[in-house]
Design a protein around this motif. Sequence first.
Motif, PDB file in Angstrom:
ATOM      1  N   MET A   1     -23.992  -2.254   0.711  1.00  0.00           N
ATOM      2  CA  MET A   1     -22.953  -1.751   1.368  1.00  0.00           C
ATOM      3  C   MET A   1     -22.339  -2.726   2.221  1.00  0.00           C
ATOM      4  O   MET A   1     -23.166  -3.319   3.013  1.00  0.00           O
ATOM      5  N   GLU A   2     -21.094  -2.506   2.240  1.00  0.00           N
ATOM      6  CA  GLU A   2     -20.598  -3.750   3.185  1.00  0.00           C
ATOM      7  C   GLU A   2     -20.513  -3.128   4.747  1.00  0.00           C
ATOM      8  O   GLU A   2     -20.535  -2.037   5.160  1.00  0.00           O
ATOM      9  N   THR A   3     -20.948  -4.346   5.525  1.00  0.00           N
ATOM     10  CA  THR A   3     -21.140  -3.897   7.052  1.00  0.00           C
ATOM     11  C   THR A   3     -20.041  -4.074   8.033  1.00  0.00           C
ATOM     12  O   THR A   3     -19.995  -3.628   8.979  1.00  0.00           O
ATOM     13  N   ASN A   4     -18.752  -4.591   7.513  1.00  0.00           N
ATOM     14  CA  ASN A   4     -17.712  -4.943   7.964  1.00  0.00           C
ATOM     15  C   ASN A   4     -16.767  -3.614   8.049  1.00  0.00           C
ATOM     16  O   ASN A   4     -16.316  -3.109   7.028  1.00  0.00           O
ATOM     17  N   ILE A   5     -16.748  -2.922   9.058  1.00  0.00           N
ATOM     18  CA  ILE A   5     -16.042  -1.408   9.341  1.00  0.00           C
ATOM     19  C   ILE A   5     -14.527  -1.826   8.570  1.00  0.00           C
ATOM     20  O   ILE A   5     -14.134  -1.021   8.044  1.00  0.00           O
ATOM     21  N   LEU A   6     -13.773  -2.814   9.046  1.00  0.00           N
ATOM     22  CA  LEU A   6     -12.361  -2.845   8.430  1.00  0.00           C
ATOM     23  C   LEU A   6     -12.476  -3.048   6.891  1.00  0.00           C
ATOM     24  O   LEU A   6     -11.692  -2.451   6.032  1.00  0.00           O
ATOM     25  N   LYS A   7     -13.422  -3.733   6.404  1.00  0.00           N
ATOM     26  CA  LYS A   7     -13.547  -4.086   4.872  1.00  0.00           C
ATOM     27  C   LYS A   7     -13.827  -2.878   4.286  1.00  0.00           C
ATOM     28  O   LYS A   7     -13.514  -2.327   3.107  1.00  0.00           O
ATOM     29  N   GLN A   8     -14.670  -1.948   4.772  1.00  0.00           N
ATOM     30  CA  GLN A   8     -14.971  -0.408   4.547  1.00  0.00           C
ATOM     31  C   GLN A   8     -13.816   0.500   4.292  1.00  0.00           C
ATOM     32  O   GLN A   8     -13.534   1.149   3.340  1.00  0.00           O
ATOM     33  N   ILE A   9     -12.930   0.276   5.376  1.00  0.00           N
ATOM     34  CA  ILE A   9     -11.771   0.985   5.093  1.00  0.00           C
ATOM     35  C   ILE A   9     -10.849   0.687   4.184  1.00  0.00           C
ATOM     36  O   ILE A   9     -10.132   1.273   3.580  1.00  0.00           O
ATOM     37  N   LEU A  10     -10.362  -0.788   4.355  1.00  0.00           N
ATOM     38  CA  LEU A  10      -9.484  -1.328   3.510  1.00  0.00           C
ATOM     39  C   LEU A  10      -9.696  -1.380   1.912  1.00  0.00           C
ATOM     40  O   LEU A  10      -8.817  -1.064   1.175  1.00  0.00           O
ATOM     41  N   PHE A  11     -10.904  -1.827   1.567  1.00  0.00           N
ATOM     42  CA  PHE A  11     -11.448  -2.330   0.236  1.00  0.00           C
ATOM     43  C   PHE A  11     -12.352  -1.159  -0.346  1.00  0.00           C
ATOM     44  O   PHE A  11     -13.075  -1.598  -0.933  1.00  0.00           O
ATOM     45  N   ASP A  12     -12.575  -0.031   0.116  1.00  0.00           N
ATOM     46  CA  ASP A  12     -13.464   0.789  -0.416  1.00  0.00           C
ATOM     47  C   ASP A  12     -13.088   1.229  -1.805  1.00  0.00           C
ATOM     48  O   ASP A  12     -12.196   0.716  -2.411  1.00  0.00           O
ATOM     49  N   LYS A  13     -13.781   2.267  -2.620  1.00  0.00           N
ATOM     50  CA  LYS A  13     -13.528   2.650  -3.887  1.00  0.00           C
ATOM     51  C   LYS A  13     -12.292   3.430  -4.062  1.00  0.00           C
ATOM     52  O   LYS A  13     -11.975   3.538  -5.267  1.00  0.00           O
ATOM     53  N   ASN A  14     -11.617   4.015  -3.068  1.00  0.00           N
ATOM     54  CA  ASN A  14     -10.418   4.810  -3.205  1.00  0.00           C
ATOM     55  C   ASN A  14      -9.321   3.511  -3.220  1.00  0.00           C
ATOM     56  O   ASN A  14      -8.090   4.017  -3.341  1.00  0.00           O
ATOM     57  N   GLY A  15      -9.459   2.398  -2.823  1.00  0.00           N
ATOM     58  CA  GLY A  15      -8.525   1.183  -2.714  1.00  0.00           C
ATOM     59  C   GLY A  15      -7.391   1.517  -1.892  1.00  0.00           C
ATOM     60  O   GLY A  15      -5.962   1.530  -2.291  1.00  0.00           O
ATOM     61  N   HIS A  16      -7.577   1.853  -0.643  1.00  0.00           N
ATOM     62  CA  HIS A  16      -6.737   2.163   0.271  1.00  0.00           C
ATOM     63  C   HIS A  16      -5.702   0.829   0.571  1.00  0.00           C
ATOM     64  O   HIS A  16      -4.517   1.241   0.599  1.00  0.00           O
ATOM     65  N   TRP A  17      -6.163  -0.251   0.617  1.00  0.00           N
ATOM     66  CA  TRP A  17      -4.948  -1.339   0.863  1.00  0.00           C
ATOM     67  C   TRP A  17      -4.104  -1.464  -0.509  1.00  0.00           C
ATOM     68  O   TRP A  17      -2.963  -1.763  -0.400  1.00  0.00           O
ATOM     69  N   ASP A  18      -4.735  -1.317  -1.693  1.00  0.00           N
ATOM     70  CA  ASP A  18      -3.801  -1.491  -2.807  1.00  0.00           C
ATOM     71  C   ASP A  18      -2.835  -0.477  -2.910  1.00  0.00           C
ATOM     72  O   ASP A  18      -1.500  -0.699  -3.266  1.00  0.00           O
ATOM     73  N   ALA A  19      -3.217   0.659  -2.385  1.00  0.00           N
ATOM     74  CA  ALA A  19      -2.332   1.903  -2.583  1.00  0.00           C
ATOM     75  C   ALA A  19      -1.262   1.766  -1.435  1.00  0.00           C
ATOM     76  O   ALA A  19       0.098   1.965  -1.596  1.00  0.00           O
ATOM     77  N   PHE A  20      -1.603   1.231  -0.273  1.00  0.00           N
ATOM     78  CA  PHE A  20      -0.579   0.916   0.611  1.00  0.00           C
ATOM     79  C   PHE A  20       0.258   0.116   0.204  1.00  0.00           C
ATOM     80  O   PHE A  20       1.586  -0.041   0.569  1.00  0.00           O
ATOM     81  N   ILE A  21      -0.054  -1.254  -0.357  1.00  0.00           N
ATOM     82  CA  ILE A  21       0.736  -2.162  -0.981  1.00  0.00           C
ATOM     83  C   ILE A  21       1.724  -1.670  -1.851  1.00  0.00           C
ATOM     84  O   ILE A  21       2.870  -2.180  -1.986  1.00  0.00           O
ATOM     85  N   SER A  22       0.996  -0.725  -2.660  1.00  0.00           N
ATOM     86  CA  SER A  22       2.127  -0.163  -3.767  1.00  0.00           C
ATOM     87  C   SER A  22       3.169   0.773  -3.036  1.00  0.00           C
ATOM     88  O   SER A  22       4.436   0.633  -3.610  1.00  0.00           O
ATOM     89  N   LYS A  23       2.704   1.353  -2.020  1.00  0.00           N
ATOM     90  CA  LYS A  23       3.872   2.193  -1.361  1.00  0.00           C
ATOM     91  C   LYS A  23       4.702   1.600  -0.522  1.00  0.00           C
ATOM     92  O   LYS A  23       6.139   2.020  -0.387  1.00  0.00           O
ATOM     93  N   HIS A  24       4.327   0.567   0.265  1.00  0.00           N
ATOM     94  CA  HIS A  24       5.185  -0.021   1.315  1.00  0.00           C
ATOM     95  C   HIS A  24       5.240  -1.696   0.963  1.00  0.00           C
ATOM     96  O   HIS A  24       5.635  -2.281   2.408  1.00  0.00           O
ATOM     97  N   GLY A  25       5.057  -2.189   0.110  1.00  0.00           N
ATOM     98  CA  GLY A  25       4.923  -3.504  -0.360  1.00  0.00           C
ATOM     99  C   GLY A  25       6.027  -4.209   0.330  1.00  0.00           C
ATOM    100  O   GLY A  25       6.103  -5.323   0.627  1.00  0.00           O
ATOM    101  N   LYS A  26       7.223  -3.756   0.149  1.00  0.00           N
ATOM    102  CA  LYS A  26       8.597  -4.449   0.453  1.00  0.00           C
ATOM    103  C   LYS A  26       8.779  -4.664   1.814  1.00  0.00           C
ATOM    104  O   LYS A  26       9.493  -5.280   2.383  1.00  0.00           O
ATOM    105  N   LYS A  27       8.120  -3.676   2.743  1.00  0.00           N
ATOM    106  CA  LYS A  27       8.211  -3.504   3.981  1.00  0.00           C
ATOM    107  C   LYS A  27       7.343  -4.450   4.838  1.00  0.00           C
ATOM    108  O   LYS A  27       7.364  -4.502   6.175  1.00  0.00           O
ATOM    109  N   ILE A  28       6.236  -4.870   4.048  1.00  0.00           N
ATOM    110  CA  ILE A  28       5.152  -5.688   4.841  1.00  0.00           C
ATOM    111  C   ILE A  28       5.438  -6.979   4.736  1.00  0.00           C
ATOM    112  O   ILE A  28       5.933  -7.857   3.843  1.00  0.00           O
TER     113      ILE A  28
END
Length: 84
Positions: A1-28
Motif C-alpha cells: 500500500m502507498e504510504t504517501n497520503i496525497l498519492k493515496q488520494i489522487l491515484f487510488d483505484k477510483n482514479g480521482h486525478w484522472d476523473a478530475f482531469i476529464s472534468k476540468h482539464g481545460k481549466k487547469i
Amino acid sequence: METNILKQILFDKNGHWDAFISKHGKKIRPVVVREVEKFRKCGDPRNGFKLLVCEGCHDMRRVPYRCKGGLRRQVSFLNKLHKT
C-alpha cells in the motif's frame, strides 16, 4: 500500500486525478498537470534507481530516484501533518 497520503488520494483505484482531469482539464494550468504527472512517477523504480550493495553481507537494495518538483515539497509537509 502507498504510504504517501496525497498519492493515496489522487491515484487510488477510483482514479480521482484522472476523473478530475476529464472534468476540468481545460481549466487547469499546464504546469499543474505536469507537476502532478511528475509526482505520480516519483519514487517508481521503473523510472530509475540506485543499486546499493553491502560490502560485508552482499545484501542489495534498490533505492528509487525521487522527483524534485514543487508538489513533492508540499507532499512532504502534508505527510508530516498527517503523522502528528
